[in-house]
Design a protein around this motif. Structure first.
Motif, mmCIF file in Angstrom:
data_model
loop_
_atom_site.group_PDB
_atom_site.id
_atom_site.type_symbol
_atom_site.label_atom_id
_atom_site.label_comp_id
_atom_site.label_asym_id
_atom_site.label_seq_id
_atom_site.Cartn_x
_atom_site.Cartn_y
_atom_site.Cartn_z
ATOM 1 N N LEU A 10 27.082 50.166 28.050
ATOM 2 C CA LEU A 10 27.245 49.513 26.514
ATOM 3 C C LEU A 10 27.631 50.833 25.797
ATOM 4 O O LEU A 10 27.119 51.935 25.600
ATOM 5 C CB LEU A 10 25.980 48.931 26.166
ATOM 6 N N ILE A 57 30.283 45.401 26.244
ATOM 7 C CA ILE A 57 29.634 45.579 27.668
ATOM 8 C C ILE A 57 30.549 45.698 28.788
ATOM 9 O O ILE A 57 31.356 44.894 28.886
ATOM 10 C CB ILE A 57 28.668 44.125 27.875
ATOM 11 N N ALA A 100 22.051 43.311 29.452
ATOM 12 C CA ALA A 100 22.439 44.075 28.200
ATOM 13 C C ALA A 100 21.603 44.085 27.034
ATOM 14 O O ALA A 100 21.328 44.994 26.299
ATOM 15 C CB ALA A 100 23.855 43.334 28.013
#
Length: 172
Positions: A10, A57, A100
């Motif tokens: 990320l 992401i 995430a």
């Protein structure tokens, strides 16, 4: 701000990401994020509050990482902290959103936030399950979407989660 998980990276959006991000967002199916419509302006580089990261992401691969979605923190007009996320429809169902979001919630706790909200459309059981898995609980409130990007008039259920830092988790 960056985060790395077992399968994901990320990081903030860079100008170089605009073309690939634009291509992903051009797919009409992707424009639902926890699960509200988004536009490219929500995720491309722009001046922002450093305590409210918006991160792309990327799936880590044996080659170059592959852009599969975005997640971020924002604030409601009330000041409440809000989690937002979307994943490329072709990549959904593989656990990327939960991985995430778990990393982003850890970042939020590290930044000192203690509570966070999220919403999901009432007809989206996958989003409800994701938020439940992340520790969000229903507030019992729902609202119809508003704003220029709100094309669907499906009620959005509001959920809330408590965040704790590692010290609190160890003491519990």
């Amino acid at each position: 701000m960056f985060a790395r998980t077992s399968r994901l990276m990320l990081r903030p959006a860079w100008a170089e990401d605009a073309r690939v991000l634009g291509n992903l967002l051009a797919d009409a199916m992707i424009c639902r994020a926890l699960w509200h419509p988004v536009d490219q302006g929500d995720w491309v580089p722009q001046p922002s509050d450093p305590l409210l990261p918006s991160l792309l992401i990327f799936e880590r691969t044996s080659g170059a990482p592959r852009l599969i979605g975005a997640c971020g923190l924002s604030r409601r007009a009330s000041g409440a902290l809000v989690l937002k996320v979307w994943i490329d429809p072709a990549q959904r169902g593989r656990g990327f959103a939960s991985e995430a979001c778990a990393a982003l919630l850890e970042i939020a706790a590290t930044l000192g936030f203690r509570q966070i909200e999220a919403g999901h459309e009432a007809d989206d059981p996958a989003a409800a399950a994701l938020l439940g898995k992340l520790g969000f609980r229903s507030t019992g409130l729902a609202a119809l979407p508003s704003g220029k990007s709100s094309k669907r008039q499906v009620p959005t259920n509001l959920l809330r989660a408590r965040l704790c830092d590692k010290r609190e988790a160890l003491a519990a």
